[in-house]
Design an enzyme around this catalytic site. Structure first.
Site, short mmCIF file in Angstrom:
data_model
loop_
_atom_site.label_atom_id
_atom_site.label_comp_id
_atom_site.label_asym_id
_atom_site.label_seq_id
_atom_site.Cartn_x
_atom_site.Cartn_y
_atom_site.Cartn_z
N LYS A 222 24.90 8.02 -4.39
CA LYS A 222 24.92 6.99 -3.76
C LYS A 222 26.54 6.39 -3.59
CE LYS A 222 19.96 6.43 -3.86
NZ LYS A 222 19.28 6.92 -2.95
N SER B 248 19.36 8.35 2.13
CA SER B 248 19.83 6.97 1.72
C SER B 248 21.15 6.58 2.05
CB SER B 248 18.90 6.93 0.03
OG SER B 248 20.34 7.98 -0.56
#
Length: 184
Positions: free
Chosen positions: A87, A41
């Site tokens: 993230k 991600s």
């Protein structure tokens, strides 16, 4: 010349080992810890399997993270096979996030995100019990996070804002692979 007993030598080594181990545990618990990136991600900023250091000092001292920081946190999705996620912080408490024409807009200003891949759209599916609509105001004590690989990231668009108490560390340095070593 004074001769030491073998027992004394062993005890000195054991004592030294205990001191070094205690120092190691203190550093790992309160200062920094290594992590392996579990998903794609954050590609191409951070690749699957990259090994990074996360510093814990800012969080331990109660300091806030800022938009742009890369954070390591407990995965809010209990259905996931990954216990931790990595993230990027997009917005903090009180800021409003909107997704407009494939771009992220925070407090009415489109973000300049040269580090991202793909476009930023609302996700068609959300985690169980999560219902998000945009614009979305980040609640107190929470942050909004997104992966840099926007079209392949289950992030706050999927599980909602992340509570500050779920943060573990702030990523700051990639130490493996050696060909990509450097600051994040």
């Amino acid at each position: 010349m004074q001769q030491h007993s073998p027992l004394r030598g062993i005890m000195e080594w054991v004592f030294t080992f205990i001191i070094v181990f205690a120092a190691f545990m203190l550093v790992r618990t309160f200062v920094m810890e290594p992590y392996v990136v579990p998903t794609g991600s954050m590609e191409s900023t951070i690749e699957v399997g990259d090994q990074i250091f996360g510093q814990k000092v800012t969080l331990e001292l109660g300091m806030d993270v800022a938009p742009g920081d890369i954070v390591i946190f407990h995965n809010p999705d209990p259905q996931s096979e990954n216990d931790i996620l990595v993230k990027r912080v997009i917005a903090t408490a009180g800021q409003t996030v909107d997704l407009v024409d494939g771009a992220v807009v925070v407090d009415g200003e489109p973000l300049d995100e040269s580090y991202t891949q793909g476009e930023s759209w609302p996700l068609a599916q959300q985690a169980e019990g999560v219902s998000l609509s945009y614009p979305y105001t980040v609640p107190e004590g929470c942050i909004w996070v997104m992966g840099d690989n926007r079209e392949h990231s289950a992030d706050s668009r999927y599980f909602g804002a992340v509570p500050r108490e779920d943060l573990i560390a702030v990523g700051f340095f990639r130490y493996w692979p050696i060909t990509r070593i450097g600051a994040l």
